[in-house]
Motif scaffolding. Structure first.
Motif, mmCIF file in Angstrom:
data_model
loop_
_atom_site.group_PDB
_atom_site.id
_atom_site.type_symbol
_atom_site.label_atom_id
_atom_site.label_comp_id
_atom_site.label_asym_id
_atom_site.label_seq_id
_atom_site.Cartn_x
_atom_site.Cartn_y
_atom_site.Cartn_z
ATOM 1 N N PRO A 1 51.280 111.417 113.359
ATOM 2 C CA PRO A 1 52.187 110.885 112.324
ATOM 3 C C PRO A 1 53.307 111.881 112.021
ATOM 4 O O PRO A 1 53.134 113.093 112.196
ATOM 5 C CB PRO A 1 51.255 110.705 111.121
ATOM 6 C CG PRO A 1 49.885 110.574 111.705
ATOM 7 C CD PRO A 1 49.884 111.442 112.947
ATOM 8 N N THR A 2 54.471 111.371 111.608
ATOM 9 C CA THR A 2 55.601 112.240 111.265
ATOM 10 C C THR A 2 56.041 111.986 109.830
ATOM 11 O O THR A 2 55.608 111.021 109.187
ATOM 12 C CB THR A 2 56.831 111.969 112.165
ATOM 13 O OG1 THR A 2 57.497 110.783 111.675
ATOM 14 C CG2 THR A 2 56.440 111.770 113.611
ATOM 15 N N GLU A 3 56.942 112.832 109.370
ATOM 16 C CA GLU A 3 57.449 112.743 107.989
ATOM 17 C C GLU A 3 58.250 111.459 107.748
ATOM 18 O O GLU A 3 58.482 111.083 106.612
ATOM 19 C CB GLU A 3 58.379 113.951 107.720
ATOM 20 C CG GLU A 3 57.718 115.310 107.909
ATOM 21 C CD GLU A 3 56.909 115.703 106.690
ATOM 22 O OE1 GLU A 3 55.712 116.008 106.852
ATOM 23 O OE2 GLU A 3 57.458 115.667 105.578
ATOM 24 N N LEU A 4 58.751 110.841 108.811
ATOM 25 C CA LEU A 4 59.660 109.692 108.594
ATOM 26 C C LEU A 4 59.065 108.365 109.058
ATOM 27 O O LEU A 4 59.779 107.363 109.169
ATOM 28 C CB LEU A 4 61.007 109.954 109.300
ATOM 29 C CG LEU A 4 61.797 111.164 108.826
ATOM 30 C CD1 LEU A 4 63.132 111.240 109.562
ATOM 31 C CD2 LEU A 4 62.054 111.107 107.315
ATOM 32 N N ASP A 5 57.770 108.346 109.346
ATOM 33 C CA ASP A 5 57.161 107.096 109.855
ATOM 34 C C ASP A 5 57.432 105.901 108.941
ATOM 35 O O ASP A 5 57.703 104.806 109.397
ATOM 36 C CB ASP A 5 55.645 107.278 110.012
ATOM 37 C CG ASP A 5 55.295 108.128 111.228
ATOM 38 O OD1 ASP A 5 54.122 108.505 111.375
ATOM 39 O OD2 ASP A 5 56.223 108.421 112.022
ATOM 40 N N THR A 6 57.399 106.136 107.632
ATOM 41 C CA THR A 6 57.560 104.988 106.705
ATOM 42 C C THR A 6 58.966 104.386 106.799
ATOM 43 O O THR A 6 59.178 103.236 106.466
ATOM 44 C CB THR A 6 57.325 105.451 105.248
ATOM 45 O OG1 THR A 6 58.151 106.605 105.017
ATOM 46 C CG2 THR A 6 55.866 105.799 105.015
ATOM 47 N N LEU A 7 59.926 105.165 107.298
ATOM 48 C CA LEU A 7 61.302 104.663 107.430
ATOM 49 C C LEU A 7 61.480 103.846 108.714
ATOM 50 O O LEU A 7 62.432 103.075 108.840
ATOM 51 C CB LEU A 7 62.288 105.862 107.527
ATOM 52 C CG LEU A 7 62.887 106.479 106.284
ATOM 53 C CD1 LEU A 7 63.911 107.526 106.702
ATOM 54 C CD2 LEU A 7 63.551 105.418 105.413
ATOM 55 N N ALA A 8 60.582 104.021 109.683
ATOM 56 C CA ALA A 8 60.821 103.505 111.042
ATOM 57 C C ALA A 8 60.591 101.995 111.146
ATOM 58 O O ALA A 8 59.747 101.426 110.446
ATOM 59 C CB ALA A 8 59.926 104.242 112.031
ATOM 60 N N ASP A 9 61.346 101.366 112.061
ATOM 61 C CA ASP A 9 61.129 99.944 112.362
ATOM 62 C C ASP A 9 59.977 99.782 113.352
ATOM 63 O O ASP A 9 59.364 98.730 113.429
ATOM 64 C CB ASP A 9 62.417 99.357 112.978
ATOM 65 C CG ASP A 9 63.561 99.398 111.975
ATOM 66 O OD1 ASP A 9 63.631 98.481 111.150
ATOM 67 O OD2 ASP A 9 64.325 100.389 111.984
ATOM 68 N N LEU A 10 59.731 100.838 114.141
ATOM 69 C CA LEU A 10 58.619 100.814 115.101
ATOM 70 C C LEU A 10 58.086 102.241 115.227
ATOM 71 O O LEU A 10 58.872 103.183 115.405
ATOM 72 C CB LEU A 10 59.099 100.331 116.482
ATOM 73 C CG LEU A 10 58.097 100.415 117.646
ATOM 74 C CD1 LEU A 10 56.921 99.452 117.402
ATOM 75 C CD2 LEU A 10 58.782 100.096 118.980
ATOM 76 N N VAL A 11 56.759 102.409 115.095
ATOM 77 C CA VAL A 11 56.135 103.726 115.240
ATOM 78 C C VAL A 11 55.102 103.628 116.359
ATOM 79 O O VAL A 11 54.317 102.663 116.397
ATOM 80 C CB VAL A 11 55.431 104.152 113.930
ATOM 81 C CG1 VAL A 11 54.659 105.447 114.130
ATOM 82 C CG2 VAL A 11 56.456 104.329 112.811
ATOM 83 N N VAL B 1 63.341 108.396 118.375
ATOM 84 C CA VAL B 1 62.850 109.766 118.168
ATOM 85 C C VAL B 1 61.682 110.002 119.122
ATOM 86 O O VAL B 1 60.744 109.190 119.160
ATOM 87 C CB VAL B 1 62.387 109.977 116.712
ATOM 88 C CG1 VAL B 1 61.762 111.370 116.539
ATOM 89 C CG2 VAL B 1 63.551 109.795 115.738
ATOM 90 N N LEU B 2 61.751 111.081 119.878
ATOM 91 C CA LEU B 2 60.696 111.388 120.848
ATOM 92 C C LEU B 2 60.172 112.810 120.607
ATOM 93 O O LEU B 2 60.888 113.793 120.772
ATOM 94 C CB LEU B 2 61.257 111.312 122.282
ATOM 95 C CG LEU B 2 61.763 109.947 122.764
ATOM 96 C CD1 LEU B 2 62.478 110.101 124.118
ATOM 97 C CD2 LEU B 2 60.627 108.935 122.881
ATOM 98 N N GLY B 3 58.903 112.920 120.178
ATOM 99 C CA GLY B 3 58.211 114.205 120.154
ATOM 100 C C GLY B 3 58.688 115.211 119.136
ATOM 101 O O GLY B 3 58.925 116.373 119.460
ATOM 102 N N SER B 4 58.817 114.742 117.875
ATOM 103 C CA SER B 4 59.150 115.683 116.810
ATOM 104 C C SER B 4 58.322 115.358 115.576
ATOM 105 O O SER B 4 58.132 114.205 115.230
ATOM 106 C CB SER B 4 60.644 115.596 116.445
ATOM 107 O OG SER B 4 60.922 116.507 115.373
ATOM 108 N N SER B 5 57.853 116.422 114.887
ATOM 109 C CA SER B 5 57.116 116.215 113.629
ATOM 110 C C SER B 5 58.098 115.902 112.497
ATOM 111 O O SER B 5 57.696 115.532 111.400
ATOM 112 C CB SER B 5 56.318 117.476 113.295
ATOM 113 O OG SER B 5 57.215 118.578 113.088
ATOM 114 N N LEU B 6 59.397 116.102 112.768
ATOM 115 C CA LEU B 6 60.471 115.801 111.792
ATOM 116 C C LEU B 6 60.277 116.578 110.488
ATOM 117 O O LEU B 6 60.569 116.067 109.403
ATOM 118 C CB LEU B 6 60.555 114.289 111.556
ATOM 119 C CG LEU B 6 60.960 113.483 112.800
ATOM 120 C CD1 LEU B 6 60.826 111.993 112.538
ATOM 121 C CD2 LEU B 6 62.391 113.819 113.224
ATOM 122 N N GLN B 7 59.778 117.810 110.624
ATOM 123 C CA GLN B 7 59.529 118.642 109.437
ATOM 124 C C GLN B 7 60.669 119.605 109.139
ATOM 125 O O GLN B 7 60.702 120.233 108.105
ATOM 126 C CB GLN B 7 58.239 119.460 109.637
ATOM 127 C CG GLN B 7 56.973 118.609 109.630
ATOM 128 C CD GLN B 7 55.718 119.458 109.752
ATOM 129 O OE1 GLN B 7 55.656 120.577 109.224
ATOM 130 N NE2 GLN B 7 54.736 118.938 110.457
#
Ligand code: APR
Length: 238
Positions: free
Chosen positions: A209-219, A178-184
């Protein structure tokens, strides 16, 4: 670490938002000086605005069309096009309507929110190049109908063709970048979630920070996409 994942992945999909084009000179939506700063998107980028706030609607999109044609893809877009050519990525799912991924050379692009490169008549469906929209009478169709941008407004369905392409890319993905989205914004923001649910690794590169950071394997926060992609490209060439 990401360079190794990119080498090992047999199917990689990139998901981009407005942060992908800020280094080209286009504002995003929800950052400090974003397009929605001090504005209500429902009064500008919605079916309500199309019907009830037409002057501001037309002025906003004429401005965006001018901006898009004034700027161009940056090194980050060009690296993604190079990666597609080398088979390192298999497609891009984008929320962006600027067409910069295709202009940079990517061919497998699912434009979830349509494109500001085209406008069309709300009565007869006649399509025109968006450049016409900024000319006098650019909003008048030859049939007498009103011409609008060919993008998805709040309150509208996403285009079937883009959804089908995005579904296909996500189903096969082993790695989703994912590149450059707040994922909102949904349903677009469901795609990175679906990739994760399908067992793919999820990597999120975003200044904030984005809405899905907790799901990510790498942030990766606080780094600009262009510089980050150049650094990965250098690692890939070592
Ligand atoms: N490098 C990394 N991240 C960046 C950069 C950059 N150079 N520039 C901006 N960003 C980040 C911002 O921190 C922000 O979190 O990109 C993110 C962009 O988020 P939004 O402005 O919300 O844009 P996006 O996620 O694409 O919005 C989705 O909302 O209004 C609708 O249709 C519109 O497609 C859009 C959708």
């Amino acid at each position: 670490m990401f360079a190794n994942w990119l080498r090992e992945s047999r199917s990689t999909v990139v998901f981009t938002g407005a942060g992908m084009s800020t280094e080209s000179g286009l504002p995003d939506f929800r950052s400090q000086n974003g397009l929605w700063c001090g504005k209500d998107p429902m009064l500008i980028a919605s079916t309500y605005a199309l019907e009830n706030n037409r002057d501001e609607f037309v002025e906003f999109y004429q401005m965006r069309i001018k901006e898009i044609s004034k700027h161009k893809p940056h090194i980050g877009h060009r690296i993604l096009a190079e990666w597609e050519k080398r088979g390192l990525i298999h497609g891009i799912i984008t929320q962006n309507v600027d067409g910069y991924h295709q202009e940079a050379g990517n061919e497998q692009v699912a434009e979830l929110h349509g494109s500001l490169r085209t406008v069309h008549c709300t009565r007869c469906g006649q399509k025109y190049d968006a450049k016409r929209y900024v000319e006098p009478h650019g909003t008048d169709c030859e049939c007498g109908g009103f011409v609008r941008p060919s993008i998805v407004l709040f309150g509208e369905m996403l285009p079937d063709e883009a959804l089908t392409k995005a579904d296909e890319l996500i189903r096969r993905a082993e790695l989703c970048l994912v590149l450059g989205s707040s994922l909102q914004v949904s349903p677009a923001n469901l795609y990175p979630q679906m990739a994760k649910e399908n067992g793919a690794k999820l990597v999120i590169v975003n200044l904030e920070p984005t809405e899905l950071d907790t799901l990510a394997d790498l942030v990766v926060h606080g780094e600009r996409i262009g510089a980050w992609l150049q650094q990965v490209e250098e690692e890939m060439n070592r």
